[in-house]
Design a protein around this motif. Sequence first.
Motif, PDB file in Angstrom:
ATOM      1  N   ASN A  98       0.828  -1.213   0.000  1.00 35.21           N
ATOM      2  CA  ASN A  98       0.000   0.000   0.000  1.00 35.21           C
ATOM      3  C   ASN A  98       0.857   1.256   0.000  1.00 35.21           C
ATOM      4  O   ASN A  98       0.559   2.247  -0.666  1.00 35.21           O
ATOM      5  CB  ASN A  98      -0.952  -0.010   1.214  1.00 35.21           C
ATOM      6  CG  ASN A  98      -2.013  -1.088   1.041  1.00 35.21           C
ATOM      7  OD1 ASN A  98      -2.352  -1.451  -0.081  1.00 35.21           O
ATOM      8  ND2 ASN A  98      -2.504  -1.637   2.144  1.00 35.21           N
ATOM      9  N   ILE A  99       1.990   1.215   0.733  1.00 31.92           N
ATOM     10  CA  ILE A  99       2.896   2.382   0.725  1.00 31.92           C
ATOM     11  C   ILE A  99       3.438   2.606  -0.690  1.00 31.92           C
ATOM     12  O   ILE A  99       3.430   3.721  -1.224  1.00 31.92           O
ATOM     13  CB  ILE A  99       4.058   2.173   1.721  1.00 31.92           C
ATOM     14  CG1 ILE A  99       3.537   2.246   3.163  1.00 31.92           C
ATOM     15  CG2 ILE A  99       5.179   3.190   1.494  1.00 31.92           C
ATOM     16  CD1 ILE A  99       4.549   1.881   4.223  1.00 31.92           C
ATOM     17  N   PHE A 114       2.116   1.618  -3.562  1.00 34.71           N
ATOM     18  CA  PHE A 114       1.053   2.056  -4.488  1.00 34.71           C
ATOM     19  C   PHE A 114       0.743   3.535  -4.278  1.00 34.71           C
ATOM     20  O   PHE A 114       0.626   4.310  -5.229  1.00 34.71           O
ATOM     21  CB  PHE A 114      -0.208   1.202  -4.305  1.00 34.71           C
ATOM     22  CG  PHE A 114      -0.103  -0.174  -4.909  1.00 34.71           C
ATOM     23  CD1 PHE A 114      -0.595  -1.283  -4.243  1.00 34.71           C
ATOM     24  CD2 PHE A 114       0.516  -0.373  -6.151  1.00 34.71           C
ATOM     25  CE1 PHE A 114      -0.502  -2.559  -4.790  1.00 34.71           C
ATOM     26  CE2 PHE A 114       0.630  -1.645  -6.704  1.00 34.71           C
ATOM     27  CZ  PHE A 114       0.124  -2.739  -6.020  1.00 34.71           C
ATOM     28  N   GLU A 115       0.663   3.957  -3.007  1.00 37.68           N
ATOM     29  CA  GLU A 115       0.295   5.372  -2.776  1.00 37.68           C
ATOM     30  C   GLU A 115       1.426   6.301  -3.220  1.00 37.68           C
ATOM     31  O   GLU A 115       1.203   7.492  -3.468  1.00 37.68           O
ATOM     32  CB  GLU A 115      -0.068   5.587  -1.311  1.00 37.68           C
ATOM     33  CG  GLU A 115       1.063   5.852  -0.380  1.00 37.68           C
ATOM     34  CD  GLU A 115       0.627   5.980   1.072  1.00 37.68           C
ATOM     35  OE1 GLU A 115      -0.301   5.275   1.487  1.00 37.68           O
ATOM     36  OE2 GLU A 115       1.233   6.798   1.783  1.00 37.68           O
ATOM     37  N   MET A 116       2.647   5.737  -3.396  1.00 39.52           N
ATOM     38  CA  MET A 116       3.761   6.581  -3.869  1.00 39.52           C
ATOM     39  C   MET A 116       3.952   6.428  -5.378  1.00 39.52           C
ATOM     40  O   MET A 116       4.953   6.835  -5.939  1.00 39.52           O
ATOM     41  CB  MET A 116       5.042   6.231  -3.110  1.00 39.52           C
ATOM     42  CG  MET A 116       4.950   6.518  -1.612  1.00 39.52           C
ATOM     43  SD  MET A 116       6.486   6.170  -0.737  1.00 39.52           S
ATOM     44  CE  MET A 116       7.340   7.723  -0.973  1.00 39.52           C
ATOM     45  N   GLY A 117       2.963   5.808  -6.043  1.00 37.15           N
ATOM     46  CA  GLY A 117       2.959   5.777  -7.506  1.00 37.15           C
ATOM     47  C   GLY A 117       3.808   4.687  -8.129  1.00 37.15           C
ATOM     48  O   GLY A 117       4.207   4.776  -9.285  1.00 37.15           O
ATOM     49  N   LYS A 176       6.738   6.613   6.412  1.00 35.77           N
ATOM     50  CA  LYS A 176       5.372   6.063   6.273  1.00 35.77           C
ATOM     51  C   LYS A 176       5.179   4.802   7.126  1.00 35.77           C
ATOM     52  O   LYS A 176       4.075   4.316   7.289  1.00 35.77           O
ATOM     53  CB  LYS A 176       5.061   5.770   4.814  1.00 35.77           C
ATOM     54  CG  LYS A 176       4.832   7.049   3.987  1.00 35.77           C
ATOM     55  CD  LYS A 176       4.580   6.737   2.543  1.00 35.77           C
ATOM     56  CE  LYS A 176       4.355   8.007   1.746  1.00 35.77           C
ATOM     57  NZ  LYS A 176       3.110   8.724   2.095  1.00 35.77           N
TER      58      LYS A 176
END
Length: 295
Positions: free
Chosen positions: A45-46, A48-51, A208
């Motif tokens: 998830n970290i 993915f949220e950082m692209g 994060k």
Amino acid sequence: LTAEMIASGSWRKTEFKKYNFNAQGVPPAGGALHPLMKVREEFRNIFFEMGFQEMPTNKFVESSFWNFDALFVPQQHPARDMQDTFFIKDPQGAGLPDDKEYVQRVADVHEKGGFGSIGYRYPYKEEETEKLVLRTHTTSISTNILYKLANAPGGFKPAKYFSIDRVFRNESVDATHLAEFHQVEGVIADYNLTLGDLIGFMETFFAKMGVTNLRFKAAYNPYTEPSMEIFSYHSGLKRWVEIGNSGLFRPEMLEPMGLPKGVRVIGWGLSLERPTMIKYGVDNIRELLGHKVSL
Ligand SMILES: COC[C@@H]1[C@H](c2ccc(C#Cc3ccccc3)cc2)[C@@H]2CN(C(=O)Nc3ccc(OC4CC4)cc3)C[C@@H](O)[C@@H](O)CN12
């Protein structure tokens, strides 16, 4: 109906109710994600949220070419002997990649260097590069992805990739080391990235997970220069803990792929087991993996 009834034959005179084929089974006690898989989801998830995009890591067996040679790891490097690497007996080899020119550029950079590098100046052997191994790091996948980025239709475009999967090392096992572990790895390919970008990114990435106040220590990897070990002060353990390794991939690895000049790739890695053991207070890695690990 019991074994005694069958043995004595009394079942013949007994009235049984009809079997209800629609009866629901006993509801199983709820399953639960393994701690490693929970922490893997947190990392995913970290990323993915950082692209970041996830790399395809469904490939445990790798050629020495992609696991070592394409990363500028010399063929006589100690990591490539049986004490550290699992070699596949059958089939022993996988043949070379189709792009023979690329293989030749890799051989040349090992033997002669180029673009300012003096190389290793040893005779590169193709039979060595064809040997099949259990991948010792997911950086073999990253290498293949970077090669595809360099040769993508329409040319290179900057990208961010990650992977979290099993890697295999022929090491003696103990309370905290196994012959396999899960590697978490990220790579960022873009123009003019610097060591400062790598340091800044590590601080954002680890923050994060609630890990701040990082320290970076010069280290060595055959495929990255400069390289840094990453440390964080663990207030519970009251000491600095190594939380990962990182670096800028060397031109001897990137240039033979055909990446445009000025493209830099930063990479970093850590294990999944270490943070999971810390998070769940597990001292002996066998507790994490249960019966699977036997000496
Ligand atoms: C053979 O050992 C390899 C493994 C594993 C590791 C090391 C390096 C890489 C890498 C890399 C790399 C470098 C440059 C470019 C691309 C990839 C990946 C995994 C951990 C890397 N390490 C490690 O995971 N330590 C760690 C990580 C996280 C953590 O808690 C979380 C923050 C909350 C606590 C500890 C450091 C040590 O445990 C080390 O002793 C063991 N290392």
